[in-house]
Design a protein around this motif. Structure first.
Motif, mmCIF file in Angstrom:
data_model
loop_
_atom_site.group_PDB
_atom_site.id
_atom_site.type_symbol
_atom_site.label_atom_id
_atom_site.label_comp_id
_atom_site.label_asym_id
_atom_site.label_seq_id
_atom_site.Cartn_x
_atom_site.Cartn_y
_atom_site.Cartn_z
ATOM 1 N N VAL A 4 42.372 90.466 60.209
ATOM 2 C CA VAL A 4 41.875 89.290 60.217
ATOM 3 C C VAL A 4 40.811 89.256 61.120
ATOM 4 C CG1 VAL A 4 42.063 86.727 60.256
ATOM 5 C CG2 VAL A 4 43.809 88.379 59.186
ATOM 6 N N TYR A 5 39.703 88.760 60.857
ATOM 7 C CA TYR A 5 38.785 88.739 61.979
ATOM 8 C C TYR A 5 37.856 87.564 61.833
ATOM 9 C CZ TYR A 5 35.494 90.346 58.294
ATOM 10 O OH TYR A 5 35.041 90.710 56.989
ATOM 11 N N LEU A 6 37.325 86.986 62.891
ATOM 12 C CA LEU A 6 36.601 85.853 63.206
ATOM 13 C C LEU A 6 35.265 86.313 64.040
ATOM 14 C CD1 LEU A 6 36.070 82.933 62.537
ATOM 15 C CD2 LEU A 6 37.283 82.644 64.721
ATOM 16 N N LEU A 7 34.008 86.201 63.371
ATOM 17 C CA LEU A 7 32.860 86.692 64.168
ATOM 18 C C LEU A 7 31.986 85.558 64.327
ATOM 19 C CD1 LEU A 7 31.879 89.817 61.481
ATOM 20 C CD2 LEU A 7 33.228 89.642 63.695
ATOM 21 N N THR A 45 42.758 90.654 64.520
ATOM 22 C CA THR A 45 44.220 90.950 64.522
ATOM 23 C C THR A 45 45.030 91.591 63.106
ATOM 24 O OG1 THR A 45 46.315 89.834 65.393
ATOM 25 C CG2 THR A 45 44.820 88.689 63.952
ATOM 26 N N THR A 46 46.055 92.078 63.375
ATOM 27 C CA THR A 46 46.512 92.897 62.385
ATOM 28 C C THR A 46 47.783 91.867 61.890
ATOM 29 O OG1 THR A 46 48.137 93.990 63.606
ATOM 30 C CG2 THR A 46 45.929 94.924 62.997
ATOM 31 N N ALA A 47 48.107 91.968 60.450
ATOM 32 C CA ALA A 47 49.095 91.053 59.878
ATOM 33 C C ALA A 47 49.185 91.345 58.574
ATOM 34 C CB ALA A 47 48.909 89.395 60.063
ATOM 35 N N ASP A 48 50.284 91.055 57.813
ATOM 36 C CA ASP A 48 50.215 91.388 56.524
ATOM 37 C C ASP A 48 49.654 90.393 55.709
ATOM 38 O OD1 ASP A 48 51.755 88.896 55.438
ATOM 39 O OD2 ASP A 48 53.774 89.923 56.039
ATOM 40 N N GLU A 49 49.183 90.523 54.574
ATOM 41 C CA GLU A 49 47.859 89.698 53.743
ATOM 42 C C GLU A 49 48.537 87.993 53.898
ATOM 43 O OE1 GLU A 49 46.069 89.593 49.270
ATOM 44 O OE2 GLU A 49 46.789 91.551 50.059
ATOM 45 N N VAL A 50 49.822 87.933 53.309
ATOM 46 C CA VAL A 50 50.193 86.609 52.966
ATOM 47 C C VAL A 50 50.027 85.692 54.481
ATOM 48 C CG1 VAL A 50 52.042 85.024 52.552
ATOM 49 C CG2 VAL A 50 51.611 86.889 51.316
ATOM 50 N N GLU A 51 50.578 86.444 55.565
ATOM 51 C CA GLU A 51 50.608 85.826 56.963
ATOM 52 C C GLU A 51 49.198 85.679 57.268
ATOM 53 O OE1 GLU A 51 52.572 88.363 59.507
ATOM 54 O OE2 GLU A 51 54.505 87.733 58.763
ATOM 55 N N SER A 52 48.297 86.474 57.035
ATOM 56 C CA SER A 52 46.984 86.431 57.465
ATOM 57 C C SER A 52 46.236 85.290 56.860
ATOM 58 C CB SER A 52 46.255 87.912 57.084
ATOM 59 O OG SER A 52 46.565 88.902 57.885
ATOM 60 N N GLN A 53 46.331 85.096 55.523
ATOM 61 C CA GLN A 53 45.832 84.000 54.768
ATOM 62 C C GLN A 53 46.316 82.518 55.287
ATOM 63 O OE1 GLN A 53 46.726 84.828 50.716
ATOM 64 N NE2 GLN A 53 45.188 86.558 50.694
#
Length: 71
Positions: A4-7, A45-53
Protein backbone atom coordinates in the motif's frame (compact mmCIF):
# COMPACT_ATOMS: atom_id res chain seq x y z
CA UNK A 1 2.86 -9.68 -0.94
CA UNK A 2 0.81 -6.53 -1.41
CA UNK A 3 2.13 -3.00 -0.94
CA UNK A 4 0.00 0.00 0.00
CA UNK A 5 1.46 3.37 -0.91
CA UNK A 6 0.58 7.04 -0.60
CA UNK A 7 2.23 9.55 -2.93
CA UNK A 8 2.25 13.33 -3.06
CA UNK A 9 1.85 14.56 -6.62
CA UNK A 10 3.34 17.67 -8.22
CA UNK A 11 -0.07 19.39 -8.16
CA UNK A 12 -0.31 18.94 -4.37
CA UNK A 13 -2.84 16.10 -4.42
CA UNK A 14 -2.34 12.73 -2.80
CA UNK A 15 -2.48 9.43 -4.68
CA UNK A 16 -3.12 6.19 -2.85
CA UNK A 17 -2.86 2.73 -4.34
CA UNK A 18 -1.73 -0.83 -3.86
CA UNK A 19 0.37 -3.20 -5.92
CA UNK A 20 2.29 -6.46 -5.70
CA UNK A 21 5.34 -4.91 -7.43
CA UNK A 22 6.13 -1.55 -5.82
CA UNK A 23 9.20 -0.75 -7.95
CA UNK A 24 7.34 -1.35 -11.21
CA UNK A 25 4.32 0.66 -10.04
CA UNK A 26 6.42 3.65 -8.97
CA UNK A 27 8.24 3.53 -12.30
CA UNK A 28 4.89 3.60 -14.09
CA UNK A 29 3.76 6.56 -11.96
CA UNK A 30 6.89 8.43 -13.08
CA UNK A 31 5.44 8.39 -16.62
CA UNK A 32 2.30 10.29 -15.59
CA UNK A 33 1.60 13.82 -16.88
CA UNK A 34 3.72 16.48 -15.16
CA UNK A 35 0.97 17.71 -12.80
CA UNK A 36 0.26 14.18 -11.52
CA UNK A 37 3.91 13.10 -11.33
CA UNK A 38 4.98 12.00 -7.87
CA UNK A 39 7.26 14.25 -5.88
CA UNK A 40 7.34 12.18 -2.72
CA UNK A 41 6.42 8.86 -1.16
CA UNK A 42 4.56 9.55 2.08
CA UNK A 43 3.92 5.90 2.93
CA UNK A 44 4.80 2.45 1.61
CA UNK A 45 3.88 -0.56 3.72
CA UNK A 46 3.16 -4.24 3.20
CA UNK A 47 0.01 -6.02 4.26
CA UNK A 48 -2.36 -8.60 2.97
CA UNK A 49 -4.96 -7.34 0.49
CA UNK A 50 -7.95 -7.20 2.85
CA UNK A 51 -6.01 -5.46 5.63
CA UNK A 52 -4.55 -3.00 3.09
CA UNK A 53 -7.94 -1.96 1.76
CA UNK A 54 -9.36 -1.43 5.24
CA UNK A 55 -6.27 0.44 6.41
CA UNK A 56 -6.21 2.75 3.38
CA UNK A 57 -9.89 3.55 3.81
CA UNK A 58 -9.41 4.46 7.46
CA UNK A 59 -6.30 6.50 6.67
CA UNK A 60 -8.06 8.52 3.96
CA UNK A 61 -11.03 9.16 6.24
CA UNK A 62 -8.65 10.45 8.92
CA UNK A 63 -7.00 12.80 6.41
CA UNK A 64 -10.40 14.09 5.34
CA UNK A 65 -11.30 14.80 8.98
CA UNK A 66 -8.09 16.82 9.26
CA UNK A 67 -9.15 18.90 6.27
CA UNK A 68 -6.73 17.47 3.72
CA UNK A 69 -7.84 17.63 0.09
CA UNK A 70 -7.47 14.31 -1.65
CA UNK A 71 -7.66 14.53 -5.43
Amino acid sequence: MAWVYLLRCADGTLYCGWTVDLDARLAARAQQPERRRRIGILLATTADEVESQAWVGAFLQALALLGWTIG
